[in-house]
Design a protein around this motif. Structure first.
Motif, PDB file in Angstrom:
ATOM      1  N   ASP A 189       2.256  13.397  -6.340  1.00  0.00           N
ATOM      2  CA  ASP A 189       2.386  12.582  -7.551  1.00  0.00           C
ATOM      3  C   ASP A 189       3.826  12.154  -7.834  1.00  0.00           C
ATOM      4  O   ASP A 189       4.117  11.619  -8.916  1.00  0.00           O
ATOM      5  CB  ASP A 189       1.821  13.323  -8.770  1.00  0.00           C
ATOM      6  CG  ASP A 189       2.460  14.691  -8.976  1.00  0.00           C
ATOM      7  OD1 ASP A 189       3.601  14.888  -8.516  1.00  0.00           O
ATOM      8  OD2 ASP A 189       1.823  15.559  -9.594  1.00  0.00           O
ATOM      9  N   HIS A 249      -2.117  14.030 -11.629  1.00  0.00           N
ATOM     10  CA  HIS A 249      -1.402  15.266 -11.316  1.00  0.00           C
ATOM     11  C   HIS A 249      -1.986  15.843 -10.032  1.00  0.00           C
ATOM     12  O   HIS A 249      -3.194  16.079  -9.960  1.00  0.00           O
ATOM     13  CB  HIS A 249      -1.539  16.268 -12.467  1.00  0.00           C
ATOM     14  CG  HIS A 249      -0.733  17.509 -12.298  1.00  0.00           C
ATOM     15  ND1 HIS A 249      -1.038  18.698 -12.921  1.00  0.00           N
ATOM     16  CD2 HIS A 249       0.380  17.751 -11.554  1.00  0.00           C
ATOM     17  CE1 HIS A 249      -0.163  19.618 -12.580  1.00  0.00           C
ATOM     18  NE2 HIS A 249       0.711  19.061 -11.754  1.00  0.00           N
ATOM     19  N   THR A 281       3.171  10.461 -18.104  1.00  0.00           N
ATOM     20  CA  THR A 281       3.037   9.607 -16.917  1.00  0.00           C
ATOM     21  C   THR A 281       4.366   9.380 -16.211  1.00  0.00           C
ATOM     22  O   THR A 281       4.425   8.602 -15.255  1.00  0.00           O
ATOM     23  CB  THR A 281       2.442   8.231 -17.300  1.00  0.00           C
ATOM     24  OG1 THR A 281       3.351   7.545 -18.174  1.00  0.00           O
ATOM     25  CG2 THR A 281       1.100   8.390 -17.989  1.00  0.00           C
ATOM     26  N   ARG A 333       0.271   8.268 -11.183  1.00  0.00           N
ATOM     27  CA  ARG A 333       0.824   9.061 -12.282  1.00  0.00           C
ATOM     28  C   ARG A 333       1.375   8.152 -13.372  1.00  0.00           C
ATOM     29  O   ARG A 333       1.183   8.391 -14.568  1.00  0.00           O
ATOM     30  CB  ARG A 333       1.922   9.989 -11.775  1.00  0.00           C
ATOM     31  CG  ARG A 333       2.485  10.907 -12.860  1.00  0.00           C
ATOM     32  CD  ARG A 333       3.499  11.878 -12.308  1.00  0.00           C
ATOM     33  NE  ARG A 333       4.017  12.742 -13.352  1.00  0.00           N
ATOM     34  CZ  ARG A 333       3.461  13.884 -13.750  1.00  0.00           C
ATOM     35  NH1 ARG A 333       2.350  14.294 -13.138  1.00  0.00           N
ATOM     36  NH2 ARG A 333       3.983  14.618 -14.710  1.00  0.00           N
TER      37      ARG A 333
END
Length: 279
Positions: free
Chosen positions: A227, A242, A142, A236
Motif C-alpha cells: 500500500d 491497507h 488515505t 490507498r
C-alpha cells in the motif's frame, strides 16, 4: 488525493445546491433584496467551517504517539458515523430538499434579513462541518508515505472548485444534472471510502491499545500489492486500502460494505423530479 476530491466534490455540490435553490426561490417570489443575506450567511458559514477544519488539523498535529492515535482514531470513527448518516439520509430524503428549503425561506423572510442570513448560515454550515470532519479523516486514512499534506489539500480544493463551478452553471441554467444518478454514483464511492476509513480508525485504536480484540493479522498482501507503492498506493489514496489489515479491520470493512451498501441500494420512492430544477 482521490478520496479528498470525491468528498469535497460531493459536499460542495450539496452546499452549492442549497445556495442555488435559495437564490432561485428568492427570485421566483420577487424578493431579490434577500440575496445579500443569503450570501452573507453562506460566506460566514464557509469561514467557520474552514476554521473548524484548521482546528482539527492543528490539534492532530500537536499530538504524538499514543495520544495522536487515539485522537485520530476517534475523529475518524466519528467521521464514518456522520458520513454514513449523510449517505443514507441523502438517498432517502434528498428528493425533498427543495421543498424543505422553500418552506424555511418563507418562514425566514418574515423575520427579516438577519433571519434569512441565519437560515442560510445553518444550512451551509452543516455541509461545511461535515466536509471538515470528512477531509481530516480522509487525509489521514488515505495518505501514503510519499503523499504530502499539500496533495491531500489540493485534492480537496479541486473538488470544491469543481463543485462551485457546477453550482454556478446549475443556477444559471447552463447545465442540467441528474441528481439521482450523481448522488447514487458518489454515494457508492463514499461507501467504499467510508469502509476504508472505518478500518483505519480501528487500526489506530488497536495500535493505541484501545481495541485489543481480534488484533491479529487477517492477511498480508504487502508482497503482492503493497500500500506504499504502485497500484496499492493508488488504492490507498482513493479508498484507504491497507495491505495488512487486522481481523477486526477486515470484519469491519466487509461488514460495512455489506450492511450500508445494501441499505443504500435498497429501492426508495422516486422524488417528484429527477433532474435539478433550482427555480
Amino acid at each position: 488525493m482521490g478520496a479528498t476530491f470525491v468528498i469535497a466534490l460531493r459536499e460542495g455540490i450539496e452546499a452549492s445546491l442549497i445556495v442555488s435553490i435559495l437564490l432561485a426561490y428568492l427570485k421566483k417570489i420577487e424578493r431579490p433584496d434577500g440575496r445579500g443575506a443569503v450570501w452573507a450567511g453562506t460566506l460566514v458559514a464557509a469561514a467557520v467551517s474552514a476554521g473548524i477544519g484548521a482546528v482539527l488539523f492543528s490539534i492532530g498535529a500537536e499530538f504524538e504517539g499514543r495520544p495522536e492515535q487515539i485522537f485520530v482514531g476517534v475523529v475518524t470513527l466519528l467521521a464514518v458515523a456522520v458520513l454514513t448518516w449523510m449517505i443514507v439520509w441523502m438517498r432517502t430524503q434528498g428528493g425533498r430538499m427543495r421543498a424543505e428549503l422553500h418552506g424555511r425561506v418563507d418562514t425566514a423572510i418574515l423575520g427579516g434579513g438577519l433571519a434569512l442570513a441565519a437560515m442560510a448560515f445553518l444550512a451551509v454550515l452543516r455541509e461545511g462541518v461535515e466536509t471538515a470532519l470528512f477531509l481530516f479523516a480522509a487525509a489521514r486514512g488515505t495518505a501514503t508515505a510519499g503523499d504530502a499534506a499539500s496533495v491531500q489539500i489540493a485534492g480537496a480544493l479541486l473538488g470544491l472548485l469543481v463543485a462551485v463551478a457546477l453550482g454556478v452553471l446549475l443556477y444559471r441554467g447552463g447545465i442540467r444534472l441528474d441528481l439521482r444518478t450523481f448522488f447514487r454514483v458518489t454515494g457508492l464511492a463514499l461507501i467504499v471510502i467510508a469502509a476504508g476509513l472505518l478500518g483505519y480508525g480501528i487500526h489506530e485504536l488497536q495500535d493505541a491499545g484501545i481495541l485489543p480484540v481480534l488484533a491479529g493479522r487477517a492477511l498480508d498482501l504487502s508482497g503482492l500489492l503493497p500500500d506504499d507503492a504502485g497500484l496499492g498506493a493508488l488504492l490507498r489514496a482513493l479508498v484507504g486500502y491497507h495491505a495488512t489489515p487486522s481481523v477486526l479491520e477486515a470484519i469491519a470493512w466487509f461488514g460495512y460494505i455489506a450492511i450500508v451498501g445494501r441499505a443504500f441500494l435498497r429501492p426508495v420512492a422516486a422524488p417528484t423530479t429527477e433532474r435539478v430544477a433550482v427555480s
